[in-house]
Motif scaffolding. Structure first.
Motif, PDB file in Angstrom:
ATOM      1  N   ALA A 137       0.834  -1.210   0.000  1.00 11.22           N
ATOM      2  CA  ALA A 137       0.000   0.000   0.000  1.00 11.22           C
ATOM      3  C   ALA A 137       0.863   1.253   0.000  1.00 11.22           C
ATOM      4  O   ALA A 137       0.622   2.197  -0.771  1.00 11.22           O
ATOM      5  CB  ALA A 137      -0.931  -0.006   1.211  1.00 11.22           C
ATOM      6  N   VAL A 140       2.639   1.741  -3.362  1.00 18.55           N
ATOM      7  CA  VAL A 140       1.687   2.218  -4.386  1.00 18.55           C
ATOM      8  C   VAL A 140       1.381   3.702  -4.180  1.00 18.55           C
ATOM      9  O   VAL A 140       1.326   4.483  -5.142  1.00 18.55           O
ATOM     10  CB  VAL A 140       0.394   1.384  -4.344  1.00 18.55           C
ATOM     11  CG1 VAL A 140      -0.685   2.010  -5.231  1.00 18.55           C
ATOM     12  CG2 VAL A 140       0.670  -0.045  -4.805  1.00 18.55           C
ATOM     13  N   GLU A 144       2.033   6.947  -6.520  1.00 18.72           N
ATOM     14  CA  GLU A 144       0.983   7.910  -6.886  1.00 18.72           C
ATOM     15  C   GLU A 144       1.525   9.329  -6.868  1.00 18.72           C
ATOM     16  O   GLU A 144       1.189  10.154  -7.730  1.00 18.72           O
ATOM     17  CB  GLU A 144      -0.188   7.777  -5.919  1.00 18.72           C
ATOM     18  CG  GLU A 144      -1.384   8.665  -6.245  1.00 18.72           C
ATOM     19  CD  GLU A 144      -1.307  10.060  -5.613  1.00 18.72           C
ATOM     20  OE1 GLU A 144      -2.006  10.978  -6.096  1.00 18.72           O
ATOM     21  OE2 GLU A 144      -0.526  10.214  -4.647  1.00 18.72           O
ATOM     22  N   TRP A 185      -4.556   8.717 -10.559  1.00 12.95           N
ATOM     23  CA  TRP A 185      -5.883   8.406 -10.002  1.00 12.95           C
ATOM     24  C   TRP A 185      -5.978   6.926  -9.633  1.00 12.95           C
ATOM     25  O   TRP A 185      -6.423   6.572  -8.537  1.00 12.95           O
ATOM     26  CB  TRP A 185      -6.961   8.749 -11.024  1.00 12.95           C
ATOM     27  CG  TRP A 185      -8.360   8.597 -10.493  1.00 12.95           C
ATOM     28  CD1 TRP A 185      -9.110   9.539  -9.856  1.00 12.95           C
ATOM     29  CD2 TRP A 185      -9.172   7.410 -10.549  1.00 12.95           C
ATOM     30  NE1 TRP A 185     -10.336   9.026  -9.501  1.00 12.95           N
ATOM     31  CE2 TRP A 185     -10.404   7.727  -9.916  1.00 12.95           C
ATOM     32  CE3 TRP A 185      -8.991   6.139 -11.070  1.00 12.95           C
ATOM     33  CZ2 TRP A 185     -11.436   6.794  -9.797  1.00 12.95           C
ATOM     34  CZ3 TRP A 185     -10.010   5.211 -10.943  1.00 12.95           C
ATOM     35  CH2 TRP A 185     -11.217   5.533 -10.317  1.00 12.95           C
ATOM     36  N   GLY A 186      -5.544   6.045 -10.542  1.00 14.09           N
ATOM     37  CA  GLY A 186      -5.621   4.608 -10.286  1.00 14.09           C
ATOM     38  C   GLY A 186      -4.741   4.179  -9.126  1.00 14.09           C
ATOM     39  O   GLY A 186      -5.168   3.415  -8.252  1.00 14.09           O
ATOM     40  N   LEU A 187      -3.507   4.695  -9.095  1.00 13.35           N
ATOM     41  CA  LEU A 187      -2.596   4.344  -8.009  1.00 13.35           C
ATOM     42  C   LEU A 187      -3.096   4.893  -6.672  1.00 13.35           C
ATOM     43  O   LEU A 187      -3.000   4.223  -5.634  1.00 13.35           O
ATOM     44  CB  LEU A 187      -1.198   4.889  -8.295  1.00 13.35           C
ATOM     45  CG  LEU A 187      -0.405   4.228  -9.420  1.00 13.35           C
ATOM     46  CD1 LEU A 187       0.881   4.994  -9.705  1.00 13.35           C
ATOM     47  CD2 LEU A 187      -0.074   2.771  -9.070  1.00 13.35           C
ATOM     48  N   TRP A 189      -6.230   5.603  -5.565  1.00 19.24           N
ATOM     49  CA  TRP A 189      -7.356   4.883  -4.965  1.00 19.24           C
ATOM     50  C   TRP A 189      -7.016   3.426  -4.667  1.00 19.24           C
ATOM     51  O   TRP A 189      -7.497   2.863  -3.684  1.00 19.24           O
ATOM     52  CB  TRP A 189      -8.585   4.987  -5.865  1.00 19.24           C
ATOM     53  CG  TRP A 189      -9.173   6.358  -5.780  1.00 19.24           C
ATOM     54  CD1 TRP A 189      -9.102   7.348  -6.700  1.00 19.24           C
ATOM     55  CD2 TRP A 189      -9.879   6.908  -4.656  1.00 19.24           C
ATOM     56  NE1 TRP A 189      -9.710   8.487  -6.240  1.00 19.24           N
ATOM     57  CE2 TRP A 189     -10.209   8.242  -4.992  1.00 19.24           C
ATOM     58  CE3 TRP A 189     -10.262   6.408  -3.418  1.00 19.24           C
ATOM     59  CZ2 TRP A 189     -10.904   9.077  -4.119  1.00 19.24           C
ATOM     60  CZ3 TRP A 189     -10.959   7.244  -2.547  1.00 19.24           C
ATOM     61  CH2 TRP A 189     -11.277   8.554  -2.904  1.00 19.24           C
ATOM     62  N   SER A 190      -6.157   2.824  -5.479  1.00 20.67           N
ATOM     63  CA  SER A 190      -5.709   1.446  -5.178  1.00 20.67           C
ATOM     64  C   SER A 190      -4.907   1.427  -3.885  1.00 20.67           C
ATOM     65  O   SER A 190      -5.116   0.577  -3.011  1.00 20.67           O
ATOM     66  CB  SER A 190      -4.854   0.904  -6.327  1.00 20.67           C
ATOM     67  OG  SER A 190      -5.589   0.815  -7.517  1.00 20.67           O
ATOM     68  N   GLY A 191      -3.982   2.387  -3.752  1.00 20.87           N
ATOM     69  CA  GLY A 191      -3.177   2.463  -2.540  1.00 20.87           C
ATOM     70  C   GLY A 191      -4.019   2.761  -1.319  1.00 20.87           C
ATOM     71  O   GLY A 191      -3.776   2.213  -0.232  1.00 20.87           O
ATOM     72  N   MET A 193      -7.229   2.019  -0.828  1.00 21.02           N
ATOM     73  CA  MET A 193      -7.992   0.822  -0.443  1.00 21.02           C
ATOM     74  C   MET A 193      -7.100  -0.216   0.228  1.00 21.02           C
ATOM     75  O   MET A 193      -7.501  -0.858   1.214  1.00 21.02           O
ATOM     76  CB  MET A 193      -8.676   0.222  -1.679  1.00 21.02           C
ATOM     77  CG  MET A 193      -9.861   1.031  -2.175  1.00 21.02           C
ATOM     78  SD  MET A 193     -10.794   0.216  -3.509  1.00 21.02           S
ATOM     79  CE  MET A 193      -9.624   0.343  -4.850  1.00 21.02           C
ATOM     80  N   LEU A 194      -5.874  -0.364  -0.280  1.00 26.40           N
ATOM     81  CA  LEU A 194      -4.931  -1.301   0.335  1.00 26.40           C
ATOM     82  C   LEU A 194      -4.554  -0.846   1.742  1.00 26.40           C
ATOM     83  O   LEU A 194      -4.410  -1.669   2.655  1.00 26.40           O
ATOM     84  CB  LEU A 194      -3.679  -1.423  -0.519  1.00 26.40           C
ATOM     85  CG  LEU A 194      -3.806  -2.265  -1.798  1.00 26.40           C
ATOM     86  CD1 LEU A 194      -2.564  -2.103  -2.665  1.00 26.40           C
ATOM     87  CD2 LEU A 194      -4.015  -3.736  -1.450  1.00 26.40           C
TER      88      LEU A 194
END
Length: 221
Positions: A137, A140, A144, A185-187, A189-191, A193-194
């Motif tokens: 997390a 990532v 970001e 944006w992808g990194l 929100w992925s980070g 959530m992780l």
């Protein structure tokens, strides 16, 4: 004190923790983000390497055993503080970050109180997963920051109308602005959530550790 190769790697990991914050004072962004990510990934890799060498080559030492968990917690704490200050997701990161730090302080205090008994409370597989999710997390989220700053650098050379047109996909993305923005944006929100998943696992494993420690906290009858 016995200084071994794993101990040296642990010491380097310990030094890398404050260095992650210092790079943002020394370098401009996104170079600072790149250096911070490299330091964190290198520290995470050496965490696995020094454990493998220590166990596989019989180089376990008291100094290394003492420093290893300190280095791990220092790296996580430093990375979370850096991201809360530098990331556009700062406030969103604060709650899971505080939960993670609170658990680490609580469990560390509990282990100190238990003394030798703490060594009998085995580390669970879920606790190892918690650590892995935390590391992924944070890596990532640091990535970001790199993507977001590259997007900002690309946008800085354009007028606002052109930036909007590129982001709306109505004109060609010559300078990769939209690519960097979508990646950020992808990194992000992925980070995020992780990190929330890591916070949940942190609470879960902390409660499990406390439950195992309760019999040792009872007053003698």
């Amino acid at each position: 004190m016995k200084v071994t190769i794993p101990t040296i790697l642990t010491l380097l990991r310990l030094v890398a923790a404050p260095a992650m914050a210092l790079v943002f004072l020394v370098f401009d962004r996104p170079l600072a983000d790149w250096v911070a990510l490299a330091l964190f990934v290198a520290a995470s890799v050496t965490d696995w390497i020094d454990g493998y060498i220590a166990r596989g080559w019989g180089m376990v030492s008291k100094l290394g055993t003492m420093l290893d968990p300190i280095a791990d917690k220092a790296m996580v704490a430093a990375a979370l503080l850096v991201m809360c200050v530098t990331s556009s997701l700062g406030w969103w990161l604060m709650v899971p970050g505080v939960v993670i730090l609170f658990r680490e302080v609580f469990v560390s205090g509990l282990r100190e109180f238990l003394g030798d008994v703490a060594g009998t409370l085995a580390v669970t597989r879920l606790a190892k997963w918690k650590t892995t999710v935390q590391m992924v997390a944070i890596a990532v989220l640091l990535a970001e920051g790199i993507a977001r700053n590259h997007a900002g650098m690309a946008a800085a050379t354009m007028d606002p109308a052109k930036v909007r047109a590129i982001l709306d996909r109505s004109t060609a993305d010559v300078q990769s602005l939209r690519w960097w923005a979508d990646l950020a944006w992808g990194l992000g929100w992925s980070g995020l959530m992780l990190l929330w998943l890591a916070a949940v696992l942190t609470v879960w494993t902390g409660v499990d550790y406390f439950r195992k420690a309760v019999p040792h906290l009872k007053e003698p009858e």
